[in-house]
Design a protein around this motif. Structure first.
Motif, PDB file in Angstrom:
ATOM      1  N   HIS A   1       3.000  12.161   8.655  1.00 24.81           N
ATOM      2  CA  HIS A   1       4.203  11.389   8.342  1.00 24.81           C
ATOM      3  C   HIS A   1       4.641  11.647   6.918  1.00 24.81           C
ATOM      4  O   HIS A   1       3.852  12.109   6.095  1.00 24.81           O
ATOM      5  CB  HIS A   1       3.966   9.887   8.573  1.00 24.81           C
ATOM      6  CG  HIS A   1       2.912   9.261   7.707  1.00 24.81           C
ATOM      7  ND1 HIS A   1       3.124   8.915   6.388  1.00 24.81           N
ATOM      8  CD2 HIS A   1       1.628   8.903   7.973  1.00 24.81           C
ATOM      9  CE1 HIS A   1       2.018   8.361   5.897  1.00 24.81           C
ATOM     10  NE2 HIS A   1       1.094   8.352   6.832  1.00 24.81           N
TER      11      HIS A   1
ATOM     12  N   HIS B   1       2.301  14.013   4.981  1.00 24.43           N
ATOM     13  CA  HIS B   1       0.905  13.644   4.749  1.00 24.43           C
ATOM     14  C   HIS B   1       0.197  13.727   6.091  1.00 24.43           C
ATOM     15  O   HIS B   1       0.737  13.307   7.108  1.00 24.43           O
ATOM     16  CB  HIS B   1       0.850  12.215   4.180  1.00 24.43           C
ATOM     17  CG  HIS B   1      -0.506  11.590   4.229  1.00 24.43           C
ATOM     18  ND1 HIS B   1      -1.574  12.114   3.545  1.00 24.43           N
ATOM     19  CD2 HIS B   1      -0.984  10.497   4.880  1.00 24.43           C
ATOM     20  CE1 HIS B   1      -2.653  11.359   3.782  1.00 24.43           C
ATOM     21  NE2 HIS B   1      -2.316  10.372   4.584  1.00 24.43           N
TER      22      HIS B   1
ATOM     23  N   HIS C   1       5.400  10.938   3.144  1.00 21.52           N
ATOM     24  CA  HIS C   1       4.842  10.032   2.132  1.00 21.52           C
ATOM     25  C   HIS C   1       5.764   9.989   0.931  1.00 21.52           C
ATOM     26  O   HIS C   1       5.336   9.975  -0.219  1.00 21.52           O
ATOM     27  CB  HIS C   1       3.429  10.440   1.746  1.00 21.52           C
ATOM     28  CG  HIS C   1       2.491   9.282   1.593  1.00 21.52           C
ATOM     29  ND1 HIS C   1       2.757   8.225   0.738  1.00 21.52           N
ATOM     30  CD2 HIS C   1       1.296   9.007   2.183  1.00 21.52           C
ATOM     31  CE1 HIS C   1       1.739   7.358   0.820  1.00 21.52           C
ATOM     32  NE2 HIS C   1       0.854   7.798   1.688  1.00 21.52           N
TER      33      HIS C   1
ATOM     34  N   HIS D   1      -6.224   2.045   4.180  1.00 21.36           N
ATOM     35  CA  HIS D   1      -6.280   3.493   4.403  1.00 21.36           C
ATOM     36  C   HIS D   1      -6.623   4.219   3.116  1.00 21.36           C
ATOM     37  O   HIS D   1      -5.842   4.204   2.170  1.00 21.36           O
ATOM     38  CB  HIS D   1      -4.916   3.965   4.934  1.00 21.36           C
ATOM     39  CG  HIS D   1      -4.774   5.446   5.054  1.00 21.36           C
ATOM     40  ND1 HIS D   1      -5.684   6.246   5.708  1.00 21.36           N
ATOM     41  CD2 HIS D   1      -3.811   6.304   4.604  1.00 21.36           C
ATOM     42  CE1 HIS D   1      -5.280   7.512   5.654  1.00 21.36           C
ATOM     43  NE2 HIS D   1      -4.150   7.569   4.982  1.00 21.36           N
TER      44      HIS D   1
ATOM     45  N   TRP E   1      -2.359  12.128  12.785  1.00 22.98           N
ATOM     46  CA  TRP E   1      -0.900  12.195  12.829  1.00 22.98           C
ATOM     47  C   TRP E   1      -0.382  12.578  11.462  1.00 22.98           C
ATOM     48  O   TRP E   1      -1.150  12.631  10.497  1.00 22.98           O
ATOM     49  CB  TRP E   1      -0.290  10.890  13.349  1.00 22.98           C
ATOM     50  CG  TRP E   1      -0.523   9.629  12.544  1.00 22.98           C
ATOM     51  CD1 TRP E   1      -1.722   9.043  12.243  1.00 22.98           C
ATOM     52  CD2 TRP E   1       0.483   8.784  11.975  1.00 22.98           C
ATOM     53  NE1 TRP E   1      -1.513   7.880  11.531  1.00 22.98           N
ATOM     54  CE2 TRP E   1      -0.177   7.696  11.350  1.00 22.98           C
ATOM     55  CE3 TRP E   1       1.883   8.826  11.945  1.00 22.98           C
ATOM     56  CZ2 TRP E   1       0.520   6.666  10.697  1.00 22.98           C
ATOM     57  CZ3 TRP E   1       2.564   7.800  11.298  1.00 22.98           C
ATOM     58  CH2 TRP E   1       1.888   6.737  10.686  1.00 22.98           C
TER      59      TRP E   1
ATOM     60  N   HIS F   1      -1.685   0.186   5.004  1.00 19.29           N
ATOM     61  CA  HIS F   1      -0.773   0.985   5.816  1.00 19.29           C
ATOM     62  C   HIS F   1       0.296   0.147   6.509  1.00 19.29           C
ATOM     63  O   HIS F   1       1.037   0.642   7.352  1.00 19.29           O
ATOM     64  CB  HIS F   1      -1.511   1.858   6.827  1.00 19.29           C
ATOM     65  CG  HIS F   1      -0.894   3.216   6.947  1.00 19.29           C
ATOM     66  ND1 HIS F   1       0.240   3.463   7.682  1.00 19.29           N
ATOM     67  CD2 HIS F   1      -1.217   4.393   6.364  1.00 19.29           C
ATOM     68  CE1 HIS F   1       0.557   4.742   7.581  1.00 19.29           C
ATOM     69  NE2 HIS F   1      -0.314   5.325   6.779  1.00 19.29           N
TER      70      HIS F   1
ATOM     71  N   HIS G   1      -2.301  12.285   8.051  1.00 17.60           N
ATOM     72  CA  HIS G   1      -3.050  11.028   8.031  1.00 17.60           C
ATOM     73  C   HIS G   1      -4.377  11.169   8.775  1.00 17.60           C
ATOM     74  O   HIS G   1      -4.400  11.412   9.983  1.00 17.60           O
ATOM     75  CB  HIS G   1      -2.189   9.923   8.642  1.00 17.60           C
ATOM     76  CG  HIS G   1      -2.819   8.571   8.592  1.00 17.60           C
ATOM     77  ND1 HIS G   1      -2.305   7.529   7.867  1.00 17.60           N
ATOM     78  CD2 HIS G   1      -3.942   8.082   9.173  1.00 17.60           C
ATOM     79  CE1 HIS G   1      -3.073   6.470   8.013  1.00 17.60           C
ATOM     80  NE2 HIS G   1      -4.085   6.781   8.802  1.00 17.60           N
TER      81      HIS G   1
ATOM     82  N   HIS H   1      -7.126   7.799   1.500  1.00 17.62           N
ATOM     83  CA  HIS H   1      -6.813   9.205   1.749  1.00 17.62           C
ATOM     84  C   HIS H   1      -8.033  10.105   1.490  1.00 17.62           C
ATOM     85  O   HIS H   1      -8.867   9.793   0.636  1.00 17.62           O
ATOM     86  CB  HIS H   1      -5.698   9.671   0.805  1.00 17.62           C
ATOM     87  CG  HIS H   1      -4.329   9.186   1.167  1.00 17.62           C
ATOM     88  ND1 HIS H   1      -3.207   9.966   1.006  1.00 17.62           N
ATOM     89  CD2 HIS H   1      -3.889   8.006   1.655  1.00 17.62           C
ATOM     90  CE1 HIS H   1      -2.132   9.284   1.385  1.00 17.62           C
ATOM     91  NE2 HIS H   1      -2.514   8.089   1.786  1.00 17.62           N
TER      92      HIS H   1
ATOM     93  N   HIS I   1      -4.613   2.544   0.142  1.00 14.81           N
ATOM     94  CA  HIS I   1      -3.564   1.530   0.236  1.00 14.81           C
ATOM     95  C   HIS I   1      -3.494   0.871   1.601  1.00 14.81           C
ATOM     96  O   HIS I   1      -4.125   1.306   2.558  1.00 14.81           O
ATOM     97  CB  HIS I   1      -2.199   2.154  -0.092  1.00 14.81           C
ATOM     98  CG  HIS I   1      -1.738   3.215   0.869  1.00 14.81           C
ATOM     99  ND1 HIS I   1      -0.954   2.938   1.961  1.00 14.81           N
ATOM    100  CD2 HIS I   1      -1.938   4.556   0.906  1.00 14.81           C
ATOM    101  CE1 HIS I   1      -0.689   4.055   2.617  1.00 14.81           C
ATOM    102  NE2 HIS I   1      -1.280   5.061   2.006  1.00 14.81           N
TER     103      HIS I   1
HETATM  104 CU1  C2O Z   1      -0.671   7.337   6.485  1.00 13.07          CU
HETATM  105 CU2  C2O Z   1      -0.948   6.960   2.404  1.00 13.07          CU
HETATM  106  O1  C2O Z   1      -0.722   7.154   4.455  1.00 13.07           O
END
Ligand code: C2O
Ligand code: CU
Length: 504
Positions: A194, A152, A196, A422, A192, A473, A154, A424, A471
């Protein structure tokens, strides 16, 4: 046996035995009165093996058009599938990267071993650099992560099909498999990436890295990333426990891109020099005044770009205390560490105001995202679970919007822990905190710490169709139910959570 003792089964009213029977019957009834509803709650909370994120939740139209049924098209339009929401260009990308994910025990430069995951043999994974608007192609290969992986991006508002959320925008990549992401970063800035998939484990144990999107043109600025992460209890910067020394000339201006990949906020401050906060979550701050004697609190998942003019004696960018990045002119080792400043820079008032580009008072949709906590069952498991608007996962809100809507959201934290929220696919702009209007540079954010008892009013334009997670984080919290979704009417997903896909 003496005559004083009662005889078992003796007739007559109110003998001790009869009273005992009644008591037993009442106790059984009382127990059932508790157990039956609790059992029903338990039974009712159980989730099927695989389910669509779209079946989750309580549809919340925020005062705009729509129906209670989240699925399918509307107004005669057929539904658009998430996999169709991708960059359509073919041909070679400007930047191509292959990232190979492995489950392995690896060693930090300090010698500490970490039982976790790597990308191309390291954690953090390789730093990816691109330019705004350029096509990036990242090939994710899963060599040996048994649970599967995704990536993902971010903070990068990519098209939905490249968002990298297992069970929502793709299937997790199983061992031996691969997935190719192709997108253009719409905005320059510090981001960044990461995993998911089982993210509360995989991010903590290594599946992440820095992503820098440079401006499309212009003279390159001196910049360096400082990724903060706690590995097996040890705080690091760029994977180094002892800190990082970066050679820099005295008088040079360096943009230090602080990235927080941990579960909690990390304070950043500078010893030996002042700084300007140039950007927050990838978005440039307008009119950033010099700062001294304050820290910047970087929420989990958040980024802060600190610009430092390097003094002859060097400058030390402390990230959390302990680990640091030192900008060191020749012959200097940088100043010794300094304690964390008592106060944090307040982003509500920092920088110069500017138009935000839309009118939040003309919002088509208004939502509440009120965070609480209470005992109950989630998927058959008893616990004290997070709630959104008073309901536990999966009955959390499904926020429904149409493309082009101006959306307002009131985020309130009625729990006793901080939540870095956070969303998206979008950046939100802070309008007010506890009713006090934002007066500084427009505070665009994708990772917003909401402290206990605090209420934020934020707004955004729904300009990126898809199905998007919104959501906490602190990924442990997300896993424990602190996650809702934003969906655009007319978008549907073919992916399923549960069957091998565990996004949180
Ligand atoms: Cu950095 Cu749903 O995430
Ligand atoms: Cu949280």
């Amino acid at each position: 046996m003496t005559s004083a003792e009662p005889t078992a089964g003796a007739a007559g009213p109110a003998t001790p035995v009869r009273r005992a029977r009644w008591r037993t019957a009442l106790a059984v009834l009382a127990t059932l009165a508790v157990l039956v509803p609790v059992g029903w709650l338990w039974w009712d909370s159980r989730m099927p093996a695989g389910y669509s994120a779209m079946d989750m939740g309580t549809v919340d139209l925020g005062g705009g058009p729509g129906t209670e049924d989240a699925h399918g098209g509307h107004a005669g339009h057929p539904a658009v599938g998430v996999p169709e929401l991708r960059d359509a260009t073919t041909g070679p990308a400007a930047v191509t990267v292959t990232l190979t994910a492995r489950r392995e025990v690896f060693r930090l430069p300090s010698g500490r071993t970490v039982d976790g995951y790597t990308l191309n043999g390291t954690s953090p994974g390789p730093e990816i650099r691109t330019r705004q608007g350029e096509l990036v192609e990242i090939r994710l290969r899963n060599e040996s992560v048994p649970d599967g992986v995704t990536l993902h991006w971010h903070g990068v508002d990519v098209p939905n099909g490249d968002d990298g959320v297992a069970g929502i925008t793709q299937d997790a990549v199983r061992p031996g498999g691969e997935f190719v992401y192709r997108f253009r970063a719409p905005d320059s800035g510090t981001y960044w990436y990461h995993s998911h998939q089982v993210s509360h484990v995989q991010v903590r144990q290594g599946l992440f890295g820095a992503l820098v999107v440079e401006p499309p043109a212009g003279a390159p600025e001196g910049d360096v990333t400082a990724v903060s992460h706690t590995f097996a209890g040890a705080r690091t910067v760029n994977g180094q426990e002892d800190g990082v020394i970066v050679p820099a000339a005295a008088g040079e201006r360096v943009r230090v891109r602080v990235i927080n990949s941990d579960e909690g906020a990390v304070p950043a401050w500078v010893t030996g020099a002042g700084f300007r906060l140039r950007a927050v979550d990838g978005a440039e701050v307008r009119g950033p005044a010099p700062v001294a004697g304050l820290a910047v609190s970087v929420p989990a998942g958040g980024r802060a770009d600190l610009e430092v003019e390097v003094p002859a004696g060097g400058a030390r960018i402390e990230v959390g205390g302990g680990a640091a990045l030192v900008l060191a002119p020749p012959g200097s080792a940088g100043p010794p560490p300094s304690p964390r400043p008592r106060d944090d820079l307040d982003l509500l008032t920092y920088g110069a105001p500017a138009p935000i580009g839309f009118d939040p008072d003309a919002a088509q949709r208004r939502f509440d995202y009120v965070i609480g906590r209470r005992p109950g069952f989630v998927d058959g498991v008893p616990g004290v679970w997070w709630t959104v608007n008073g309901r536990m996962w999966p009955d959390v809100p499904m926020y429904v919007v149409d493309e082009g809507d101006v959306v307002r959201m009131r985020v309130r934290n009625d729990s006793s822990e901080v939540h870095p929220m956070h969303l998206h696919g979008h950046h939100v702009v802070v309008l007010a905190r506890d009713g006090a209007p934002a007066t500084g540079s427009p505070w665009w954010t994708d990772s917003l710490d909401v402290a206990p008892g605090v209420e934020f009013d934020v707004a955004f334009v729904a300009d990126n169709p898809g199905l998007w997670a919104d959501h906490c984080h602190n990924l442990e919290h997300a896993k424990n139910g602190l996650i809702a979704h934003l969906m655009y009417r007319g978008v549907d997903t073919p992916f399923r959570i549960g069957t091998g896909n565990h996004p949180d």
